[in-house]
Each structure stands twice: as C-alpha cells, then as structure tokens.
Scaffold this motif. Structure first.
Motif, PDB file in Angstrom:
ATOM      1  N   PRO A   1       0.837  -1.210   0.000  1.00 11.27           N
ATOM      2  CA  PRO A   1       0.000   0.000   0.000  1.00 11.27           C
ATOM      3  C   PRO A   1       0.868   1.256   0.000  1.00 11.27           C
ATOM      4  O   PRO A   1       1.857   1.326   0.709  1.00 11.27           O
ATOM      5  CB  PRO A   1      -0.788  -0.122   1.302  1.00 11.27           C
ATOM      6  CG  PRO A   1      -0.738  -1.545   1.664  1.00 11.27           C
ATOM      7  CD  PRO A   1       0.556  -2.075   1.155  1.00 11.27           C
ATOM      8  N   ARG A   2       0.500   2.233  -0.825  1.00 10.59           N
ATOM      9  CA  ARG A   2       1.302   3.451  -0.939  1.00 10.59           C
ATOM     10  C   ARG A   2       0.681   4.594  -0.146  1.00 10.59           C
ATOM     11  O   ARG A   2      -0.468   4.558   0.239  1.00 10.59           O
ATOM     12  CB  ARG A   2       1.410   3.874  -2.418  1.00 10.59           C
ATOM     13  CG  ARG A   2       1.609   2.747  -3.371  1.00 10.59           C
ATOM     14  CD  ARG A   2       2.968   2.090  -3.248  1.00 10.59           C
ATOM     15  NE  ARG A   2       3.069   0.966  -4.176  1.00 10.59           N
ATOM     16  CZ  ARG A   2       3.335   1.086  -5.473  1.00 10.59           C
ATOM     17  NH1 ARG A   2       3.569   2.270  -5.988  1.00 10.59           N
ATOM     18  NH2 ARG A   2       3.378   0.019  -6.241  1.00 10.59           N
ATOM     19  N   GLY A   3       1.496   5.608   0.063  1.00 10.68           N
ATOM     20  CA  GLY A   3       0.974   6.844   0.632  1.00 10.68           C
ATOM     21  C   GLY A   3       0.782   6.863   2.134  1.00 10.68           C
ATOM     22  O   GLY A   3       0.416   7.900   2.697  1.00 10.68           O
ATOM     23  N   ILE A   4       1.027   5.741   2.813  1.00 10.99           N
ATOM     24  CA  ILE A   4       0.824   5.713   4.273  1.00 10.99           C
ATOM     25  C   ILE A   4       1.967   6.441   4.957  1.00 10.99           C
ATOM     26  O   ILE A   4       3.132   6.105   4.762  1.00 10.99           O
ATOM     27  CB  ILE A   4       0.730   4.265   4.787  1.00 10.99           C
ATOM     28  CG1 ILE A   4      -0.465   3.561   4.150  1.00 10.99           C
ATOM     29  CG2 ILE A   4       0.616   4.253   6.308  1.00 10.99           C
ATOM     30  CD1 ILE A   4      -0.614   2.102   4.555  1.00 10.99           C
ATOM     31  N   ILE A   5       1.633   7.448   5.757  1.00  6.94           N
ATOM     32  CA  ILE A   5       2.633   8.224   6.488  1.00  6.94           C
ATOM     33  C   ILE A   5       2.964   7.492   7.779  1.00  6.94           C
ATOM     34  O   ILE A   5       2.074   7.181   8.568  1.00  6.94           O
ATOM     35  CB  ILE A   5       2.116   9.634   6.809  1.00  6.94           C
ATOM     36  CG1 ILE A   5       1.782  10.395   5.527  1.00  6.94           C
ATOM     37  CG2 ILE A   5       3.140  10.407   7.630  1.00  6.94           C
ATOM     38  CD1 ILE A   5       1.117  11.736   5.778  1.00  6.94           C
ATOM     39  N   PHE A   6       4.237   7.207   7.985  1.00  6.44           N
ATOM     40  CA  PHE A   6       4.606   6.569   9.234  1.00  6.44           C
ATOM     41  C   PHE A   6       5.896   7.191   9.774  1.00  6.44           C
ATOM     42  O   PHE A   6       6.700   7.740   9.035  1.00  6.44           O
ATOM     43  CB  PHE A   6       4.745   5.042   9.075  1.00  6.44           C
ATOM     44  CG  PHE A   6       5.736   4.616   8.027  1.00  6.44           C
ATOM     45  CD1 PHE A   6       5.355   4.529   6.689  1.00  6.44           C
ATOM     46  CD2 PHE A   6       7.037   4.276   8.367  1.00  6.44           C
ATOM     47  CE1 PHE A   6       6.269   4.126   5.725  1.00  6.44           C
ATOM     48  CE2 PHE A   6       7.947   3.868   7.407  1.00  6.44           C
ATOM     49  CZ  PHE A   6       7.556   3.799   6.084  1.00  6.44           C
TER      50      PHE A   6
ATOM     51  N   LYS B   1       6.914   8.324   3.811  1.00  4.37           N
ATOM     52  CA  LYS B   1       5.861   7.570   3.145  1.00  4.37           C
ATOM     53  C   LYS B   1       6.415   7.071   1.820  1.00  4.37           C
ATOM     54  O   LYS B   1       7.326   7.667   1.237  1.00  4.37           O
ATOM     55  CB  LYS B   1       4.617   8.406   2.923  1.00  4.37           C
ATOM     56  CG  LYS B   1       4.758   9.509   1.890  1.00  4.37           C
ATOM     57  CD  LYS B   1       3.413  10.178   1.653  1.00  4.37           C
ATOM     58  CE  LYS B   1       3.534  11.256   0.578  1.00  4.37           C
ATOM     59  NZ  LYS B   1       2.217  11.889   0.305  1.00  4.37           N
TER      60      LYS B   1
ATOM     61  N   ILE C   1      -3.435   5.828  -3.451  1.00  2.86           N
ATOM     62  CA  ILE C   1      -4.318   4.712  -3.126  1.00  2.86           C
ATOM     63  C   ILE C   1      -4.581   3.803  -4.318  1.00  2.86           C
ATOM     64  O   ILE C   1      -4.841   2.612  -4.170  1.00  2.86           O
ATOM     65  CB  ILE C   1      -5.638   5.261  -2.532  1.00  2.86           C
ATOM     66  CG1 ILE C   1      -6.467   4.137  -1.912  1.00  2.86           C
ATOM     67  CG2 ILE C   1      -6.438   5.994  -3.606  1.00  2.86           C
ATOM     68  CD1 ILE C   1      -7.653   4.639  -1.130  1.00  2.86           C
TER      69      ILE C   1
ATOM     70  N   VAL D   1      -3.721  -3.608  -3.446  1.00  2.46           N
ATOM     71  CA  VAL D   1      -4.261  -3.596  -2.080  1.00  2.46           C
ATOM     72  C   VAL D   1      -5.133  -2.364  -1.861  1.00  2.46           C
ATOM     73  O   VAL D   1      -6.199  -2.424  -1.244  1.00  2.46           O
ATOM     74  CB  VAL D   1      -3.113  -3.645  -1.049  1.00  2.46           C
ATOM     75  CG1 VAL D   1      -3.649  -3.472   0.364  1.00  2.46           C
ATOM     76  CG2 VAL D   1      -2.365  -4.960  -1.166  1.00  2.46           C
ATOM     77  N   GLY D   2      -4.694  -1.240  -2.393  1.00  4.00           N
ATOM     78  CA  GLY D   2      -5.470  -0.015  -2.273  1.00  4.00           C
ATOM     79  C   GLY D   2      -6.800  -0.103  -2.993  1.00  4.00           C
ATOM     80  O   GLY D   2      -7.840   0.300  -2.457  1.00  4.00           O
TER      81      GLY D   2
ATOM     82  N   SER E   1      -9.124  -2.307  -1.085  1.00  2.00           N
ATOM     83  CA  SER E   1      -9.638  -1.636   0.109  1.00  2.00           C
ATOM     84  C   SER E   1     -10.775  -0.691  -0.242  1.00  2.00           C
ATOM     85  O   SER E   1     -11.783  -0.619   0.468  1.00  2.00           O
ATOM     86  CB  SER E   1      -8.510  -0.879   0.803  1.00  2.00           C
ATOM     87  OG  SER E   1      -8.998  -0.192   1.937  1.00  2.00           O
ATOM     88  N   VAL E   2     -10.639   0.031  -1.337  1.00  2.00           N
ATOM     89  CA  VAL E   2     -11.706   0.942  -1.758  1.00  2.00           C
ATOM     90  C   VAL E   2     -12.970   0.158  -2.088  1.00  2.00           C
ATOM     91  O   VAL E   2     -14.083   0.531  -1.693  1.00  2.00           O
ATOM     92  CB  VAL E   2     -11.257   1.772  -2.980  1.00  2.00           C
ATOM     93  CG1 VAL E   2     -12.420   2.556  -3.562  1.00  2.00           C
ATOM     94  CG2 VAL E   2     -10.135   2.717  -2.595  1.00  2.00           C
TER      95      VAL E   2
ATOM     96  N   LEU F   1     -13.867  -2.820  -0.955  1.00  2.00           N
ATOM     97  CA  LEU F   1     -14.449  -3.364   0.271  1.00  2.00           C
ATOM     98  C   LEU F   1     -15.079  -2.270   1.126  1.00  2.00           C
ATOM     99  O   LEU F   1     -16.056  -2.518   1.843  1.00  2.00           O
ATOM    100  CB  LEU F   1     -13.373  -4.110   1.063  1.00  2.00           C
ATOM    101  CG  LEU F   1     -12.921  -5.430   0.430  1.00  2.00           C
ATOM    102  CD1 LEU F   1     -11.699  -5.991   1.142  1.00  2.00           C
ATOM    103  CD2 LEU F   1     -14.054  -6.442   0.438  1.00  2.00           C
ATOM    104  N   THR F   2     -14.553  -1.055   1.047  1.00  2.00           N
ATOM    105  CA  THR F   2     -15.169   0.066   1.759  1.00  2.00           C
ATOM    106  C   THR F   2     -16.572   0.313   1.227  1.00  2.00           C
ATOM    107  O   THR F   2     -17.519   0.510   2.007  1.00  2.00           O
ATOM    108  CB  THR F   2     -14.318   1.339   1.602  1.00  2.00           C
ATOM    109  OG1 THR F   2     -13.008   1.102   2.103  1.00  2.00           O
ATOM    110  CG2 THR F   2     -14.933   2.510   2.351  1.00  2.00           C
TER     111      THR F   2
ATOM    112  N   THR G   1     -18.944  -2.693   2.300  1.00  2.00           N
ATOM    113  CA  THR G   1     -19.348  -2.637   3.710  1.00  2.00           C
ATOM    114  C   THR G   1     -20.255  -1.445   3.978  1.00  2.00           C
ATOM    115  O   THR G   1     -21.158  -1.527   4.823  1.00  2.00           O
ATOM    116  CB  THR G   1     -18.119  -2.580   4.632  1.00  2.00           C
ATOM    117  OG1 THR G   1     -17.255  -1.518   4.211  1.00  2.00           O
ATOM    118  CG2 THR G   1     -17.357  -3.891   4.591  1.00  2.00           C
TER     119      THR G   1
END
Lengths: 188, 69
Positions: free
Chosen positions: A130-135, A154, A159, A164-165, A168-169, A171-172, A175
């Motif tokens: 997954p891209r763009g995640i700030i950690f 990051k 996304i 994976v991104g 996730s979209v 599945l969002t 749900t």
C-alpha cells in the motif's frame, strides 16, 4: 436504557473520540508541518540516489517520500572518544496507541571502537505494498552518550497505485452498502 | 420534516455493529493511503470504534424506514 438514551450515549462517545482524534492529528502535525528531530551528540544524513532527497533528522523536513525501490548513501557519526566501549541501538516504526511497535533493525557491539559509519543501503519493496501511508521511524543509539531521532516518511504513490489499495476501496463501498442495509427495517 | 422515531420492529444491531466496524477498518486504511493522517495517529484506533457505534445505532434505530412502504 431507552433507544433515545442509547442514541445519545452512542453519539456522545462518537463525539469524544472524534475530538480526541482530530486533536491528536493536529498535535502530530499531520497537516504537513511535521518536525524531524535528533537529540544527542550525533549527526546522521541519508541521500536517496536518483531523487537527490536528503534526509536529515536534525532539521525540519516534513514528510519524506521514498521510492518503491532504490538506494541511498548514508553517513552517521557520534561525538565521543574513539575508545573501546559498548554501543548499540535500534530503529523501529511507530505504531498506533495500543499496538506494539516493530523493529526494523537493531545493532550491538560490546567492543566498539569506531565513532562513525558511511555506506549505501538499497531496498526493493513489493509492488503490492500500500502506498501513501505516512509513518514515523524512530531510532536510538546507546553509546558513551545517547542519541535519539525520528523522521516521517511515506512510500511514493497513492491509493490507486497498488492492488491492495483498490481492493480496500472496493471493500469500503461493499461494507458501506451493507451498513446502509442494516439501517432498513426488517420486512422490506 | 418529522423527527426520526425509533422503530418498534426488530432491528439489525449485530449486522450494523459488525459491518460498521468493517467499514471503519477499511475507511481507516483508505484514509491512511490518502495520507490524511499518519499510522501512529489515534484515529487509526478511534475511527473503527466510532463506525462500530454508528453501525450499532443505525441497526437499532433503522432511520431508513421511509423505504418500507
């Protein structure tokens, strides 16, 4: 408890959690003004090859963007006497509250004699990452003196740049649709 | 506009809570990838819990009863 009372209780909890979350995000500087930090008699820098980006935790750098694959030249030193002594440390990724952090690298030398190191490190991250995640990456070096530091990074991309991104979209949305169905009375 | 009244029929609180939590988890992941907040933010924990409670409330109150004719 009546249904109105339950609704009030639920909304109150949501409100408290929302305020805490927003305040926490602002305190962490997630608006982009994230300060890097370095304490102790250490100097450490890294230059990402190809991009020219220099990472220096002793100055404010905001969020450093790193490529999915690449290499970097690093240089580090500590201002202590170059005599035999114990030296060790580790680098870890900071995780959300309640979740243990995970260590990227650790080192230990009971008879260290050097006070600096230079070299090159390379990486090749999987495309599905997954891209763009700030950690935040934190580190500590225990020596005759102790140094601590942190930077915020990051992986480049957004996304839609990894499967994976996209999953996730999708599945969002699924749900969310089921959640909407739960709001419809039975017998429809 | 009339206020939403609690339904007197059977609701779907379990479905609402479970899928509220799942929606919160996936939404949190989406917001992380859009760089809205950092991985160490308390929102990573708080948002799924908030959506669990919202889902529970939706399942109990069934505010979309206007779809039921």
């Amino acid at each position: 408890m009546t249904r109105r009372g339950m609704l009030s209780f639920v909304l109150a909890i949501c409100g408290v959690l929302s305020v805490v979350g927003v305040a926490s995000a602002q305190a962490a500087g997630s608006d982009g003004s994230i300060p890097a930090r370095l304490t102790g008699p250490c100097q450490v820098t890294a230059t990402i090859n190809g991009t020219g980006t220099t990472i220096d935790p002793s100055s404010s750098g905001g969020v450093y963007t790193v490529p999915l694959s690449g290499s970097a030249n690093y240089s580090g030193s500590i201002a202590v006497p170059a005599e035999e002594r114990f030296a060790g440390g580790s680098v870890w990724v900071v995780t959300p509250p309640g979740i243990p952090s995970f260590t990227i690298k650790s080192w230990e030398d009971p008879v260290a004699e050097t006070v600096g190191d230079t070299g090159e490190v390379s990486w090749d991250l999987p495309g599905a990452l997954p891209r763009g995640i700030i950690f935040t990456v934190e580190g500590v070096h225990n020596d005759t003196a102790t140094c601590t530091g942190a930077i915020t990074v990051k992986v480049e991309g957004g996304i839609t740049d990894s499967p994976v991104g996209l999953a996730s979209v999708a599945l969002t949305l699924v749900t969310a649709a089921v959640l909407g169905f739960a709001a419809i009375p039975r017998g429809l | 506009m009339t206020a939403i009244q609690p339904s007197r029929g059977r609701g779907r609180p379990v479905l609402g809570a479970v899928f509220g939590l799942l929606f919160g988890l996936f939404l949190t992941f989406d917001l992380l990838m859009m760089s809205v907040f950092a991985l160490d933010s308390v929102m990573v924990i708080a948002l799924p819990i908030i959506m669990l409670l919202v889902g529970l409330a939706l399942g109990i109150l069934q505010p979309l009863k206007f779809l039921k004719r």
